[in-house]
Design a protein around this motif. Structure first.
Motif, PDB file in Angstrom:
ATOM      1  N   ILE A  37      14.274 -26.866 -56.825  1.00 57.63           N
ATOM      2  CA  ILE A  37      13.353 -25.753 -56.559  1.00 57.63           C
ATOM      3  C   ILE A  37      11.941 -26.279 -56.332  1.00 57.63           C
ATOM      4  O   ILE A  37      11.277 -25.915 -55.349  1.00 57.63           O
ATOM      5  N   ALA A  38      11.491 -27.159 -57.211  1.00 59.49           N
ATOM      6  CA  ALA A  38      10.127 -27.695 -57.107  1.00 59.49           C
ATOM      7  C   ALA A  38       9.935 -28.485 -55.815  1.00 59.49           C
ATOM      8  O   ALA A  38       8.940 -28.296 -55.103  1.00 59.49           O
ATOM      9  N   GLU A  39      10.876 -29.361 -55.504  1.00 58.07           N
ATOM     10  CA  GLU A  39      10.716 -30.205 -54.316  1.00 58.07           C
ATOM     11  C   GLU A  39      10.924 -29.432 -53.021  1.00 58.07           C
ATOM     12  O   GLU A  39      10.385 -29.808 -51.988  1.00 58.07           O
ATOM     13  N   ALA A  40      11.705 -28.360 -53.081  1.00 58.91           N
ATOM     14  CA  ALA A  40      11.896 -27.517 -51.887  1.00 58.91           C
ATOM     15  C   ALA A  40      10.741 -26.549 -51.698  1.00 58.91           C
ATOM     16  O   ALA A  40      10.592 -25.959 -50.623  1.00 58.91           O
ATOM     17  N   GLY A  41       9.950 -26.355 -52.739  1.00 62.99           N
ATOM     18  CA  GLY A  41       8.816 -25.444 -52.647  1.00 62.99           C
ATOM     19  C   GLY A  41       9.225 -23.985 -52.566  1.00 62.99           C
ATOM     20  O   GLY A  41       8.640 -23.204 -51.820  1.00 62.99           O
ATOM     21  N   VAL A  42      10.242 -23.626 -53.352  1.00 64.15           N
ATOM     22  CA  VAL A  42      10.705 -22.238 -53.388  1.00 64.15           C
ATOM     23  C   VAL A  42      10.716 -21.756 -54.835  1.00 64.15           C
ATOM     24  O   VAL A  42      10.512 -22.535 -55.759  1.00 64.15           O
ATOM     25  N   THR A  43      10.997 -20.498 -55.008  1.00 64.95           N
ATOM     26  CA  THR A  43      11.088 -19.943 -56.359  1.00 64.95           C
ATOM     27  C   THR A  43      12.532 -19.992 -56.848  1.00 64.95           C
ATOM     28  O   THR A  43      13.471 -20.105 -56.049  1.00 64.95           O
ATOM     29  N   ARG A  44      12.678 -19.863 -58.151  1.00 65.50           N
ATOM     30  CA  ARG A  44      14.013 -19.794 -58.746  1.00 65.50           C
ATOM     31  C   ARG A  44      14.779 -18.598 -58.168  1.00 65.50           C
ATOM     32  O   ARG A  44      15.966 -18.689 -57.869  1.00 65.50           O
ATOM     33  N   ALA A  45      14.076 -17.485 -57.995  1.00 71.56           N
ATOM     34  CA  ALA A  45      14.716 -16.290 -57.446  1.00 71.56           C
ATOM     35  C   ALA A  45      15.270 -16.556 -56.041  1.00 71.56           C
ATOM     36  O   ALA A  45      16.343 -16.063 -55.687  1.00 71.56           O
ATOM     37  N   THR A  46      14.551 -17.359 -55.253  1.00 71.05           N
ATOM     38  CA  THR A  46      15.017 -17.683 -53.901  1.00 71.05           C
ATOM     39  C   THR A  46      16.303 -18.491 -53.959  1.00 71.05           C
ATOM     40  O   THR A  46      17.255 -18.217 -53.219  1.00 71.05           O
ATOM     41  N   LEU A  47      16.348 -19.480 -54.839  1.00 73.78           N
ATOM     42  CA  LEU A  47      17.570 -20.282 -54.961  1.00 73.78           C
ATOM     43  C   LEU A  47      18.750 -19.392 -55.333  1.00 73.78           C
ATOM     44  O   LEU A  47      19.816 -19.478 -54.715  1.00 73.78           O
ATOM     45  N   TYR A  48      18.553 -18.523 -56.320  1.00 75.52           N
ATOM     46  CA  TYR A  48      19.659 -17.680 -56.771  1.00 75.52           C
ATOM     47  C   TYR A  48      20.011 -16.616 -55.740  1.00 75.52           C
ATOM     48  O   TYR A  48      21.180 -16.244 -55.605  1.00 75.52           O
ATOM     49  N   LYS A  49      19.034 -16.147 -54.979  1.00 75.51           N
ATOM     50  CA  LYS A  49      19.331 -15.183 -53.911  1.00 75.51           C
ATOM     51  C   LYS A  49      20.147 -15.854 -52.809  1.00 75.51           C
ATOM     52  O   LYS A  49      21.081 -15.260 -52.265  1.00 75.51           O
ATOM     53  N   GLN A  50      19.786 -17.076 -52.479  1.00 76.59           N
ATOM     54  CA  GLN A  50      20.465 -17.783 -51.389  1.00 76.59           C
ATOM     55  C   GLN A  50      21.841 -18.320 -51.794  1.00 76.59           C
ATOM     56  O   GLN A  50      22.766 -18.340 -50.990  1.00 76.59           O
ATOM     57  N   PHE A  51      21.965 -18.800 -53.044  1.00 73.29           N
ATOM     58  CA  PHE A  51      23.177 -19.510 -53.437  1.00 73.29           C
ATOM     59  C   PHE A  51      23.873 -18.976 -54.687  1.00 73.29           C
ATOM     60  O   PHE A  51      25.025 -19.327 -54.917  1.00 73.29           O
ATOM     61  N   GLY A  52      23.182 -18.203 -55.488  1.00 72.27           N
ATOM     62  CA  GLY A  52      23.798 -17.675 -56.692  1.00 72.27           C
ATOM     63  C   GLY A  52      23.880 -18.664 -57.845  1.00 72.27           C
ATOM     64  O   GLY A  52      24.149 -18.279 -58.969  1.00 72.27           O
ATOM     65  N   GLY A  53      23.670 -19.934 -57.595  1.00 74.42           N
ATOM     66  CA  GLY A  53      23.730 -20.947 -58.642  1.00 74.42           C
ATOM     67  C   GLY A  53      23.910 -22.328 -58.058  1.00 74.42           C
ATOM     68  O   GLY A  53      24.033 -22.511 -56.847  1.00 74.42           O
ATOM     69  N   LYS A  54      23.942 -23.312 -58.938  1.00 69.34           N
ATOM     70  CA  LYS A  54      23.990 -24.703 -58.494  1.00 69.34           C
ATOM     71  C   LYS A  54      25.287 -25.047 -57.775  1.00 69.34           C
ATOM     72  O   LYS A  54      25.268 -25.771 -56.782  1.00 69.34           O
ATOM     73  N   GLU A  55      26.426 -24.562 -58.257  1.00 70.85           N
ATOM     74  CA  GLU A  55      27.683 -24.944 -57.619  1.00 70.85           C
ATOM     75  C   GLU A  55      27.716 -24.521 -56.149  1.00 70.85           C
ATOM     76  O   GLU A  55      28.187 -25.264 -55.292  1.00 70.85           O
ATOM     77  N   ASN A  56      27.206 -23.339 -55.839  1.00 72.77           N
ATOM     78  CA  ASN A  56      27.173 -22.919 -54.432  1.00 72.77           C
ATOM     79  C   ASN A  56      26.190 -23.766 -53.618  1.00 72.77           C
ATOM     80  O   ASN A  56      26.397 -23.974 -52.427  1.00 72.77           O
ATOM     81  N   LEU A  57      25.134 -24.243 -54.256  1.00 68.60           N
ATOM     82  CA  LEU A  57      24.225 -25.174 -53.578  1.00 68.60           C
ATOM     83  C   LEU A  57      24.930 -26.497 -53.316  1.00 68.60           C
ATOM     84  O   LEU A  57      24.778 -27.091 -52.243  1.00 68.60           O
ATOM     85  N   VAL A  58      25.721 -26.953 -54.268  1.00 71.04           N
ATOM     86  CA  VAL A  58      26.524 -28.172 -54.076  1.00 71.04           C
ATOM     87  C   VAL A  58      27.490 -27.973 -52.913  1.00 71.04           C
ATOM     88  O   VAL A  58      27.641 -28.849 -52.048  1.00 71.04           O
ATOM     89  N   LEU A  59      28.137 -26.822 -52.865  1.00 72.36           N
ATOM     90  CA  LEU A  59      29.057 -26.535 -51.759  1.00 72.36           C
ATOM     91  C   LEU A  59      28.313 -26.516 -50.428  1.00 72.36           C
ATOM     92  O   LEU A  59      28.812 -27.044 -49.425  1.00 72.36           O
ATOM     93  N   ALA A  60      27.119 -25.938 -50.400  1.00 71.90           N
ATOM     94  CA  ALA A  60      26.320 -25.921 -49.164  1.00 71.90           C
ATOM     95  C   ALA A  60      25.937 -27.334 -48.743  1.00 71.90           C
ATOM     96  O   ALA A  60      25.956 -27.662 -47.548  1.00 71.90           O
ATOM     97  N   TYR A  61      25.587 -28.173 -49.700  1.00 66.60           N
ATOM     98  CA  TYR A  61      25.278 -29.585 -49.425  1.00 66.60           C
ATOM     99  C   TYR A  61      26.473 -30.277 -48.782  1.00 66.60           C
ATOM    100  O   TYR A  61      26.343 -30.944 -47.750  1.00 66.60           O
ATOM    101  N   LEU A  62      27.653 -30.107 -49.358  1.00 67.13           N
ATOM    102  CA  LEU A  62      28.839 -30.763 -48.818  1.00 67.13           C
ATOM    103  C   LEU A  62      29.250 -30.167 -47.471  1.00 67.13           C
ATOM    104  O   LEU A  62      29.695 -30.898 -46.575  1.00 67.13           O
ATOM    105  N   MET A  63      29.084 -28.852 -47.310  1.00 70.11           N
ATOM    106  CA  MET A  63      29.372 -28.236 -46.008  1.00 70.11           C
ATOM    107  C   MET A  63      28.419 -28.776 -44.938  1.00 70.11           C
ATOM    108  O   MET A  63      28.824 -29.006 -43.794  1.00 70.11           O
ATOM    109  N   ASN A  64      27.175 -28.986 -45.323  1.00 68.99           N
ATOM    110  CA  ASN A  64      26.200 -29.557 -44.409  1.00 68.99           C
ATOM    111  C   ASN A  64      26.621 -30.969 -43.991  1.00 68.99           C
ATOM    112  O   ASN A  64      26.556 -31.327 -42.818  1.00 68.99           O
TER     113      ASN A  64
END
Length: 194
Positions: A37-64
């Motif tokens: 969150i800090a390095e991306a320059g977004v809020t915690r709410a943005t991360l959870y709105k976009q991905f719902g949590g870390k595992e979905n962010l991990v999935l997005a990373y691997l899909m990328n």
């Protein structure tokens, strides 16, 4: 009816780009969401709105990562010319370039699998889907080139790529890349119809 596709939001792209860099360089479990969150320059709410949590962010990373590899294969197919042998050479060259230029800390899918041992979990399922696509693509390329036993060629090239990405990280690409290229080309030559 609009035929345009919706682009991801800039915040989502920053989150994926940041997660990709940090997860690959330092490990998924070693990097917390607060750092992303800090390095991306977004809020915690943005991360959870976009991905719902870390595992979905991990999935997005691997899909990328998966999408980038698929795009590399598509570009190699377009640039290889018209012959299947050219495409085989482009695949070997592309993997060698990946070892040297991009995936210098091993395979992101192997690294993620080591951190997610549950074979029935979403992360491992995505990894399995990626590996099946990769193996199937190599098999299709081998079939197109008229090689004997395309499944064996594909299995051998997957194994060589896995080993080369890990070896490139541990021993350096100068040592591993030439060995990968030589061995991959010998696999291809051994399966040419006589």
């Amino acid at each position: 009816m609009s035929t345009t596709t919706k682009r991801p939001s800039p915040a989502r792209e920053r989150l994926i780009d940041t997660a990709t860099r940090l997860f690959y360089e330092e490990g998924i479990h070693a990097v917390g969401v607060d750092r992303v969150i800090a390095e991306a320059g977004v809020t915690r709410a943005t991360l959870y709105k976009q991905f719902g949590g870390k595992e979905n962010l991990v999935l997005a990373y691997l899909m990328n990562e998966d999408e980038m590899l698929r795009a590399m294969f598509a570009a190699a197919g377009e640039a290889a010319g018209t012959g299947p042998d050219d495409l085989l050479g482009a695949v070997v060259d592309g993997i060698a370039a990946d070892i040297r230029d991009r995936h210098t800390r091993g395979c992101p899918f192997i690294n993620a699998a080591a951190e997610y041992p549950d074979a029935s979990g979403a992360v491992r399922q995505l990894i399995d889907e990626h590996r099946e696509w990769f193996r199937g693509t190599l098999q299709a390329v081998a079939e197109g080139a008229g090689l004997t036993d395309p499944p064996d060629v594909a299995a051998s090239l997957v194994l060589l790529r896995d080993a080369a990405l890990v070896g490139g990280y541990l021993d350096g690409d100068d040592r591993v890349r030439p060995a990968f290229e030589r061995t991959a080309r010998s696999v291809i030559e051994a399966h040419r119809a006589r």
